[in-house]
Design a protein around this motif. Structure first.
Motif: not given
Lengths: 506, 584, 102
Positions: B400-411
């Protein structure tokens, strides 16, 4: 026994021709016409080498037809033998010798004593062939000494130049000191075993203190010529100051001949100690590291290439060390493959640098060294020489599709196959060193393709055909061997097997 | 038939490279013509391979000794990447006709580009690890030589050297892996390796797996080896588009995807891949938002987008990674070539010197905006579908932590994309430039890429058929949907909504950046860190500096004194004696 | 105690010690060439000793003669270089021959 004639011809022709070449040159000098002496002695050299080539091809055919690992022939008290390693070294010496004779036509024009130059060059080639075929320790030393004597004269050929004299003096003193150590080692072995024949020594050698001392003296003595660190200190001076054709010979095949002599000598002492393989691998690592790191900071191109020779000797020695340690031929085959490739690539590099040195400095009577900044923008005026130089140094750096990549690969494969953790680290170390070496090869390539030419390039003279032909031939060889490494397998496989056989029949 | 096609797709560009290397620089028009002809033919040849995809070995040449067999297998993954390399290569060469107009040394330029295209197609088509490394290194050489194309500029030379040394250093990992595989299996064949990887001892397989990861990270400019890519921007812009955005940098992702079935079970490997991907994606985006050089911004965004692909492989979504690779190759080539048109027109790469160019260059502006939409991941261009698929797979199979960072990266990606477009094409002109819109050859290259950005996502189903049909060892890791399935899948997934909201937030955050002015103090530290490349540049300098220092110190041992040299001989002899006695 | 073997042995060791010392410490080029000669003479003596020990005196003698010839040529070339050095550089001190370094 038909091949005995061919062996004798192979070994004797160049040596007997050398004085004739000198005499012919002197005779034609009397005619007083410009260039007559050099043309005559060059032609005589080519004829002598052609005769040698014929004998060489004869031998190769005979050798390939026979199933023996070595053809032996004893004339008087001089035993000669031809095995895979002899064929390989003799072939490399002949190839480079012939190309350098062609190359030197214009390079050495206007120098004093060209007839001596050609005579010595042919004699040196002959000495290396003899060294390759020597079957007893003392003859090995004699050939080694003849090779050394001719190379002293060639290194100090520009005897008006201070730097050249200095290099010659250092080379002579260190090399002669080394060869006296070798002589003492032979005496010790003779004392212990009562024979000089390599095979018979090998059969009876055991680890007595005298034999251990002899082993160390062999390594130190031949190590001087083979440029093992820390015996290497003469090499950068001599290789950088010699005429470029001679630099190509020295780096491309003389130090390798020293290595072969070392191998022959210690092969007889194989049983004396278990640490031969480890010793060679340590020298390999040392040579790579020291050669590469010092080369990083060089500004003179020939000196840079000389240091790079140190690191390449390291690769060869590493391959051989792996073979001795693991008892498999793969490392030895890789080592001798790299020996060929290094001869071709370093020969090409020195010939190309020599051509540029000739065009930028020598043709104008200057003996300034060629620096990397002199090379700036040379590609526009000298497309062939700069392409040859780029290909040669990139090949030395181990980039595909050039020859150096394949032989380094073969050595590294052998290392990993040894299945030993420390050797695996050595393989990684060697690969990283290859990357490090690009740190000094690549700037040369960058320099030659600059658009703003240096002052030296702007005033440079043109390149004669006699220099371009040898470069083209070597260039093709370097590329073709990189794409099709199997092409010289007929040379490397028997040589690797011969090494393993002399080291006690694995 | 297939074997000749496979060989010609490698050797035709090489033949062109040879001809151009020998050509005279006095006939530039001929050079442009010959180069484009060879590039176009290569592109067409690669397309001809599409219907011939097979998992069989079609070319096998025994190289003798320890070099194994030189084999080529045009399977789905290989042909897919061959087409990308050859087609984008062809467009980049056409673009160069205008971009390199009037430059010196065109022969060298084009021969290196064609050499590169042949090496790239060879790298993906071969199934021998030796040849894989062989072509891998050739690509590194071409990349280095083209980055340093303007050899008179010390920055270009330094950038080229850095790229060469760093990718080669990483390549040592690949080399070690290939050698280990050979020493255990007696072959370099990748198919055989995938079939028998489980027979290798665990330590050997994990050295291979991590070695390949190092090689891939260095080639694909992933943390901590990413620092060479911004320096590579000194290359002519078509090269940045071709080599440093659309093709060569994908080689690392290709390598990971190719060997995923063998390495997936190695303990810690997938986690390591995910960490590398997430760090690159996130840090790349942060650095992109602070950069002011147009090409460097794009370079950081390449690092970040490649991070998404690596992350996708790490969570086991090989198909998603390749799908994003396709989208990215197309839209990033478009963005770089668009940037090239801008740079060619205004003569600077500094975005602070641009502004208001949109009116003067409407064509370039329009295609650039299409590319930006895809980069930001906005619906419904190709980048949207592939990025959503990556994120969806990440949520399903990754931590999950990876997913959160990736979504922030998309932002963040959305924010820097908007910033880039605004700074270049809108706002007030900072300087008076006499600019013209893109000339004909540039348009010829830009138009198909813009079109591709709009529609390549429709090929999703085709890509999954291509991959599933010929990759027996990957089947269980592909999760390859058909086109309709993909559309439904992405549109209904909650992950998509999350991502869209974050992307919108990113866009708004940049648009209303003045509101956050009070926060700028707090942002100063991360901005400074990003400007300093998070210390990785410093690390590079320390390594290079200490190596050079070691060289200088060793030089002191070459004293030139004869007695010192003699001491070396004597001392060496004693040391050797010691070692021999130890072994006796 | 003072039999032939021991004398030869001492001779070999002595010659090598003198030769090596000279290489490490002597600065005059001519003396260095002499030192090289001393080293080789030590080696020749080792051959004679070896021949005496193992009874192959004939081999030892022929080796010794060949070595003397080869060694003389080294000396000739060395001295010729020394002459050139003196002529071009005006000195025989090898510590002045240090322009090539690093």
């Amino acid at each position: 026994m038909y091949y005995s004639n061919a062996i004798l011809t192979l070994v004797v022709t160049p040596l007997l021709s050398a004085p004739l070449i000198y005499l012919i040159g002197r005779l034609f000098m009397r005619t007083g016409r410009a260039g007559a002496a050099s043309n005559a002695s060059q032609l005589a050299s080519l004829l002598a080498l052609a005769g040698t080539w014929k004998a060489y091809i004869d031998i190769v055919l005979q050798f390939n037809r026979s199933s023996a690992t070595a053809l032996r022939y004893i004339t008087g008290s001089v035993p000669l033998q031809v095995d895979g390693l002899s064929i390989l070294l003799a072939g490399l010496a002949l190839t480079l010798g012939t190309l350098v004779v062609i190359y030197s036509r214009m390079y050495m024009r206007n120098e004093d004593g060209e007839e001596k130059y050609y005579a010595m060059l042919v004699a040196m080639t002959g000495a290396m062939i003899g060294l390759a075929c020597a079957a007893d320790l003392f003859n090995l030393w004699v050939w080694f000494e003849v090779m050394a004597l001719t190379s002293y004269l060639l290194v100090a050929f520009y005897r008006e130049q201070k730097a050249s004299l200095e290099a010659g003096v250092k080379y002579l003193v260190q090399s002669a000191a080394g060869s006296s150590l070798v002589l003492l080692a032979i005496a010790l072995v003779f004392m212990e075993t009562g024979t000089l024949d390599l095979y018979r020594i090998g059969a009876s050698a055991v680890g007595t203190p005298l034999m251990l001392a002899a082993g160390a003296l062999f390594v130190a003595g031949f190590g001087v010529k083979a440029a093992l660190v820390p015996f290497h200190t003469w090499l950068p001076d001599a290789h950088a100051q010699a005429p470029s054709g001679i630099s190509a010979m020295l780096s491309g095949v003389v130090i390798e001949a020293g290595l072969v002599a070392l191998l022959r000598a210690i092969s007889a002492l194989m049983a004396v100690t278990l640490s031969w393989g480890v010793l060679l691998m340590i020298f390999g690592a040392l040579n790579m590291l020291v050669g590469n790191l010092i080369a990083l900071k060089q500004t003179q191109v020939k000196r840079l290439l000389a240091f790079s020779s140190l690191s390449h000797v390291g690769y060869m020695v590493m391959g051989l060390g792996i073979a001795l340690h693991a008892g498999t031929a793969a490392g030895a085959t890789g080592g001798v493959f790299h020996l060929i490739n290094h001869g071709l690539m370093k020969g090409l590099a020195f010939l190309a640098v020599g051509a540029l040195l000739y065009a930028l400095h020598i043709a104008k009577g200057s003996h300034n060294p060629l620096t990397i900044s002199d090379l700036a923008g040379a590609a526009k005026r000298y497309p062939l020489a700069t392409l040859a130089l780029s290909i040669a140094v990139l090949g030395l750096g181990g980039l595909p599709p050039l020859a150096g990549f394949m032989s380094k690969w073969q050595i590294l494969v052998a290392g990993v196959q040894a299945n030993n953790r420390l050797i695996f680290y050595l393989v990684i170390f060697a690969a990283l060193n290859s990357v490090l070496s690009l740190g000094y090869y690549a700037p040369i390539v960058n320099a030659v393709y600059r658009q703003k030419p240096s002052a030296a390039v702007l005033n440079g003279s043109s390149l004669p055909l006699s220099m371009q032909v040898p470069m083209v031939l070597l260039l093709l060889a370097v590329v073709v061997l990189g794409l099709w490494p199997g092409l010289v397998q007929w040379l490397t496989d028997p040589a690797g097997n011969a090494i393993m056989a002399t080291f006690g029949g694995y | 038939m297939t074997q000749w096609l496979v060989l010609s797709v490698i050797f035709v560009p090489w033949l062109g490279a040879l001809l151009l290397a020998l050509s005279s620089d006095r006939a530039p028009r001929l050079q442009h013509l010959v180069a484009s002809a060879f590039a176009v033919v290569t592109g067409l040849l690669s397309l001809c391979l599409l219907p011939l995809v097979t998992e069989r070995t079609v070319v096998s040449v025994a190289a003798g000794s320890v070099f194994g067999n030189f084999t080529f297998v045009p399977d789905g993954l290989s042909v897919f990447l061959t087409v990308i390399a050859a087609v984008i290569g062809c467009l980049a060469v056409i673009f160069s006709i205008d971009y390199m107009h009037g430059e010196a040394q065109l022969g060298r330029y084009y021969s290196l580009v064609l050499l590169f295209i042949g090496s790239m197609t060879g790298m993906v088509l071969t199934s021998s690890m030796l040849l894989l490394f062989f072509f891998w290194e050739m690509m590194a050489f071409c990349s280095y030589a083209l980055i340093s194309f303007y050899n008179d500029d010390p920055k270009a030379v330094a950038g080229g050297m850095k790229a060469l040394i760093m990718t080669q250093t990483g390549g040592v990992g690949l080399l070690a892996g290939a050698l280990i595989a050979y020493s255990f299996l007696g072959t370099y064949d990748i198919q055989t390796f995938l079939a028998y990887a489980h027979r290798l001892p665990e330590f050997a397989l994990s050295i291979m797996a991590f070695g390949f990861l190092i090689g891939a990270a260095a080639k694909s400019a992933q943390v901590p080896f990413h620092t060479w890519l911004p320096g590579a921007m000194e290359a002519p812009t078509p090269i940045s588009a071709l080599i440093h955005a659309a093709t060569m940098v994908n080689a690392g992702v290709y390598l990971l995807a190719r060997f995923y079935p063998a390495f997936a079970a190695v303990p810690g490997w997938t986690t390591a891949v995910v960490v590398v991907g997430v760090l690159s994606a996130f840090l790349g985006a942060v650095m992109a938002i602070t950069a002011s050089d147009l090409k460097r911004t794009l370079a950081y965004s390449t690092i970040s987008q490649l991070g998404y692909m690596v992350y996708a492989v790490g969570v086991g979504a090989v198909y998603a990674s390749q799908f994003h690779l396709m989208s990215h190759a197309v839209f990033k080539a478009l963005l770089f070539l668009g940037a090239g048109a801008v740079i060619h027109a205004v003569g600077t790469r500094d975005m602070r010197q641009m502004g208001g160019l949109g009116q003067k260059m409407p064509f370039v502006r329009n295609v650039f905006i299409i590319g930006t939409l895809a980069l930001a991941g906005l619906p419904f261009v190709n980048g949207f579908w592939s990025k959503e698929l990556v994120l969806e797979e990440g949520l399903a199979h990754g931590p999950l932590w990876a997913y959160i960072l990736m979504v922030l990266g998309a932002g963040l990606t959305a924010a820097y994309s908007l910033r880039m477009v605004y700074m270049v094409f809108y706002g007030t002109a900072k300087k008076e430039h006499h600019v013209h819109d893109a000339p004909a050859a540039m348009r010829t290259a830009l138009a198909p890429l813009a079109l591709g950005t709009l529609v390549t996502w429709l090929l999703a189903g085709w890509l999954s058929e291509l991959l599933t049909g010929s990759l027996p060892y990957h089947l269980s890791h592909l999760h390859a949907p058909g086109t309709v399935e993909l559309i439904v899948d992405v549109l209904t997934a909650p992950a998509t909504l999350v991502a869209i909201v974050v992307i919108a937030a990113g866009l708004l955050a940049w648009w209303y950046r003045d509101l956050f002015a009070s926060l700028s103090k707090a942002a100063a530290l991360p901005a400074a860190m990003a400007g300093a490349d998070f210390g990785f540049e410093w690390l590079n300098r320390v390594i290079v500096g200490s190596t050079l220092l070691a060289g200088s110190v060793l030089r002191l041992t070459q004293t030139g004194h004869l007695s010192w040299n003699a001491l070396g001989i004597a001392g060496g002899a004693i040391a050797v004696l010691g070692l021999l006695v130890w072994g006796s | 105690m003072f039999n032939e073997m021991n004398v030869l042995m001492l001779g070999i060791l002595g010659l090598f010690a003198v030769g090596l010392y000279a290489l490490l410490a002597v600065r005059n080029l001519i003396k260095i060439v002499v030192a090289l000669q001393i080293l080789v003479k030590g080696a020749i003596m080792a051959f004679i000793l070896a021949g005496k020990i193992n009874g192959h005196m004939q081999t030892a003698q022929s080796v010794a003669l060949t070595v003397i010839v080869a060694d003389t040529m080294v000396a000739v070339i060395g001295l010729a270089l020394a002459v050139q050095v003196k002529r071009r550089l005006g000195t025989l001190d090898v510590n002045e021959l240090t322009s090539l370094r690093g």
